[in-house]
Design a protein around this motif. Sequence first.
Motif, PDB file in Angstrom:
ATOM      1  N   THR A  39       0.852  -1.179   0.000  1.00  0.00           N
ATOM      2  CA  THR A  39       0.000   0.000   0.000  1.00  0.00           C
ATOM      3  C   THR A  39       0.887   1.227   0.000  1.00  0.00           C
ATOM      4  O   THR A  39       1.802   1.349   0.813  1.00  0.00           O
ATOM      5  N   ILE A  40       0.599   2.111  -0.946  1.00  0.00           N
ATOM      6  CA  ILE A  40       1.245   3.422  -1.006  1.00  0.00           C
ATOM      7  C   ILE A  40       0.108   4.430  -1.082  1.00  0.00           C
ATOM      8  O   ILE A  40      -0.707   4.381  -2.009  1.00  0.00           O
ATOM      9  N   GLY A  41       0.037   5.307  -0.103  1.00  0.00           N
ATOM     10  CA  GLY A  41      -1.083   6.253  -0.040  1.00  0.00           C
ATOM     11  C   GLY A  41      -2.391   5.482   0.094  1.00  0.00           C
ATOM     12  O   GLY A  41      -2.528   4.645   0.980  1.00  0.00           O
ATOM     13  N   ASP A  42      -3.335   5.757  -0.807  1.00  0.00           N
ATOM     14  CA  ASP A  42      -4.623   5.065  -0.793  1.00  0.00           C
ATOM     15  C   ASP A  42      -4.659   3.890  -1.752  1.00  0.00           C
ATOM     16  O   ASP A  42      -5.706   3.272  -1.930  1.00  0.00           O
ATOM     17  N   THR A  43      -3.533   3.589  -2.403  1.00  0.00           N
ATOM     18  CA  THR A  43      -3.494   2.560  -3.430  1.00  0.00           C
ATOM     19  C   THR A  43      -2.882   1.270  -2.900  1.00  0.00           C
ATOM     20  O   THR A  43      -1.727   1.262  -2.459  1.00  0.00           O
ATOM     21  N   ARG A  44      -3.669   0.202  -2.957  1.00  0.00           N
ATOM     22  CA  ARG A  44      -3.203  -1.122  -2.538  1.00  0.00           C
ATOM     23  C   ARG A  44      -3.003  -1.961  -3.792  1.00  0.00           C
ATOM     24  O   ARG A  44      -3.829  -1.933  -4.704  1.00  0.00           O
ATOM     25  N   PHE A  45      -1.900  -2.721  -3.833  1.00  0.00           N
ATOM     26  CA  PHE A  45      -1.613  -3.551  -4.996  1.00  0.00           C
ATOM     27  C   PHE A  45      -0.832  -4.803  -4.598  1.00  0.00           C
ATOM     28  O   PHE A  45      -0.228  -4.859  -3.541  1.00  0.00           O
TER      29      PHE A  45
ATOM     30  N   LEU B 241      13.821  -4.835  -3.605  1.00  0.00           N
ATOM     31  CA  LEU B 241      13.273  -3.719  -4.367  1.00  0.00           C
ATOM     32  C   LEU B 241      11.783  -3.943  -4.541  1.00  0.00           C
ATOM     33  O   LEU B 241      11.349  -5.046  -4.897  1.00  0.00           O
ATOM     34  N   LEU B 242      11.006  -2.894  -4.293  1.00  0.00           N
ATOM     35  CA  LEU B 242       9.565  -2.906  -4.513  1.00  0.00           C
ATOM     36  C   LEU B 242       9.288  -2.171  -5.824  1.00  0.00           C
ATOM     37  O   LEU B 242       9.521  -0.960  -5.914  1.00  0.00           O
ATOM     38  N   PRO B 243       8.819  -2.895  -6.869  1.00  0.00           N
ATOM     39  CA  PRO B 243       8.473  -2.206  -8.106  1.00  0.00           C
ATOM     40  C   PRO B 243       7.175  -1.421  -7.929  1.00  0.00           C
ATOM     41  O   PRO B 243       6.230  -1.899  -7.300  1.00  0.00           O
TER      42      PRO B 243
ATOM     43  N   VAL C 141       0.060   2.948 -10.188  1.00  0.00           N
ATOM     44  CA  VAL C 141       0.190   3.373  -8.786  1.00  0.00           C
ATOM     45  C   VAL C 141       0.790   4.777  -8.729  1.00  0.00           C
ATOM     46  O   VAL C 141       0.292   5.643  -8.002  1.00  0.00           O
ATOM     47  N   ARG C 142       1.829   5.009  -9.519  1.00  0.00           N
ATOM     48  CA  ARG C 142       2.461   6.341  -9.530  1.00  0.00           C
ATOM     49  C   ARG C 142       1.472   7.404  -9.980  1.00  0.00           C
ATOM     50  O   ARG C 142       1.424   8.498  -9.416  1.00  0.00           O
ATOM     51  N   LYS C 143       0.665   7.088 -10.972  1.00  0.00           N
ATOM     52  CA  LYS C 143      -0.325   8.052 -11.472  1.00  0.00           C
ATOM     53  C   LYS C 143      -1.404   8.320 -10.423  1.00  0.00           C
ATOM     54  O   LYS C 143      -1.744   9.472 -10.150  1.00  0.00           O
TER      55      LYS C 143
ATOM     56  N   GLU D 101      -1.275   8.069  -7.252  1.00  0.00           N
ATOM     57  CA  GLU D 101      -0.742   8.760  -6.070  1.00  0.00           C
ATOM     58  C   GLU D 101       0.071  10.001  -6.421  1.00  0.00           C
ATOM     59  O   GLU D 101       0.635  10.633  -5.534  1.00  0.00           O
ATOM     60  N   ARG D 102       0.126  10.338  -7.715  1.00  0.00           N
ATOM     61  CA  ARG D 102       0.868  11.510  -8.206  1.00  0.00           C
ATOM     62  C   ARG D 102       2.325  11.501  -7.733  1.00  0.00           C
ATOM     63  O   ARG D 102       2.821  12.460  -7.131  1.00  0.00           O
ATOM     64  N   LEU D 103       3.003  10.391  -8.036  1.00  0.00           N
ATOM     65  CA  LEU D 103       4.387  10.198  -7.609  1.00  0.00           C
ATOM     66  C   LEU D 103       5.337  10.307  -8.792  1.00  0.00           C
ATOM     67  O   LEU D 103       4.994   9.930  -9.910  1.00  0.00           O
ATOM     68  N   SER D 104       6.526  10.779  -8.506  1.00  0.00           N
ATOM     69  CA  SER D 104       7.593  10.787  -9.502  1.00  0.00           C
ATOM     70  C   SER D 104       8.897  10.435  -8.800  1.00  0.00           C
ATOM     71  O   SER D 104       8.989  10.475  -7.567  1.00  0.00           O
ATOM     72  N   ALA D 105       9.902  10.069  -9.597  1.00  0.00           N
ATOM     73  CA  ALA D 105      11.206   9.726  -9.030  1.00  0.00           C
ATOM     74  C   ALA D 105      11.701  10.866  -8.142  1.00  0.00           C
ATOM     75  O   ALA D 105      11.533  12.034  -8.459  1.00  0.00           O
ATOM     76  N   GLY D 106      12.256  10.490  -7.010  1.00  0.00           N
ATOM     77  CA  GLY D 106      12.758  11.475  -6.057  1.00  0.00           C
ATOM     78  C   GLY D 106      11.785  11.790  -4.938  1.00  0.00           C
ATOM     79  O   GLY D 106      12.140  12.431  -3.959  1.00  0.00           O
ATOM     80  N   THR D 107      10.540  11.324  -5.080  1.00  0.00           N
ATOM     81  CA  THR D 107       9.515  11.557  -4.064  1.00  0.00           C
ATOM     82  C   THR D 107       9.686  10.559  -2.919  1.00  0.00           C
ATOM     83  O   THR D 107       9.912   9.376  -3.144  1.00  0.00           O
ATOM     84  N   SER D 108       9.558  11.017  -1.701  1.00  0.00           N
ATOM     85  CA  SER D 108       9.562  10.139  -0.541  1.00  0.00           C
ATOM     86  C   SER D 108       8.156   9.579  -0.374  1.00  0.00           C
ATOM     87  O   SER D 108       7.176  10.340  -0.404  1.00  0.00           O
ATOM     88  N   VAL D 109       8.055   8.256  -0.243  1.00  0.00           N
ATOM     89  CA  VAL D 109       6.738   7.620  -0.150  1.00  0.00           C
ATOM     90  C   VAL D 109       6.663   6.753   1.110  1.00  0.00           C
ATOM     91  O   VAL D 109       7.629   6.156   1.540  1.00  0.00           O
ATOM     92  N   GLY D 110       5.466   6.722   1.684  1.00  0.00           N
ATOM     93  CA  GLY D 110       5.184   5.829   2.786  1.00  0.00           C
ATOM     94  C   GLY D 110       4.686   4.511   2.218  1.00  0.00           C
ATOM     95  O   GLY D 110       3.821   4.498   1.329  1.00  0.00           O
TER      96      GLY D 110
END
Length: 97
Positions: A51-57, A71-73, A78-80, A82-91
């Motif tokens: 789970t990253i943000g509200d997205t479970r996969f 490594l977690l792919p 999921v990136r779209k 949660e509006r994520l891009s490289a360099g972003t810190s994610v929970g």
Amino acid sequence: MKTWAFEAELWEYSGKGSWHFVTVPPDIGFQIRSESAGGLPGFGQVAVDATIGDTRFHTSLFPDRASGSYLLPVKAAVRKAERLSAGTSVGVLLGLR
């Protein structure tokens, strides 16, 4: 089911393709390796619910020699979402499947 929560940076693989990953902290990787009895046959992948943000996969962690962990792919969907891009810190929340 045992779960692990951590925060780490999303990074983009520099080789062919546009794969994005989060490196699991080594201490958590050790615990996952112990709990999963070494992973799946073959490359040593470990099936997880993530789970990253509200997205479970559902995905598999891949062993990483450089970090001694996994490594977690993180797929484009999921990136779209949660509006994520490289360099972003994610929970991240991980659980073995």
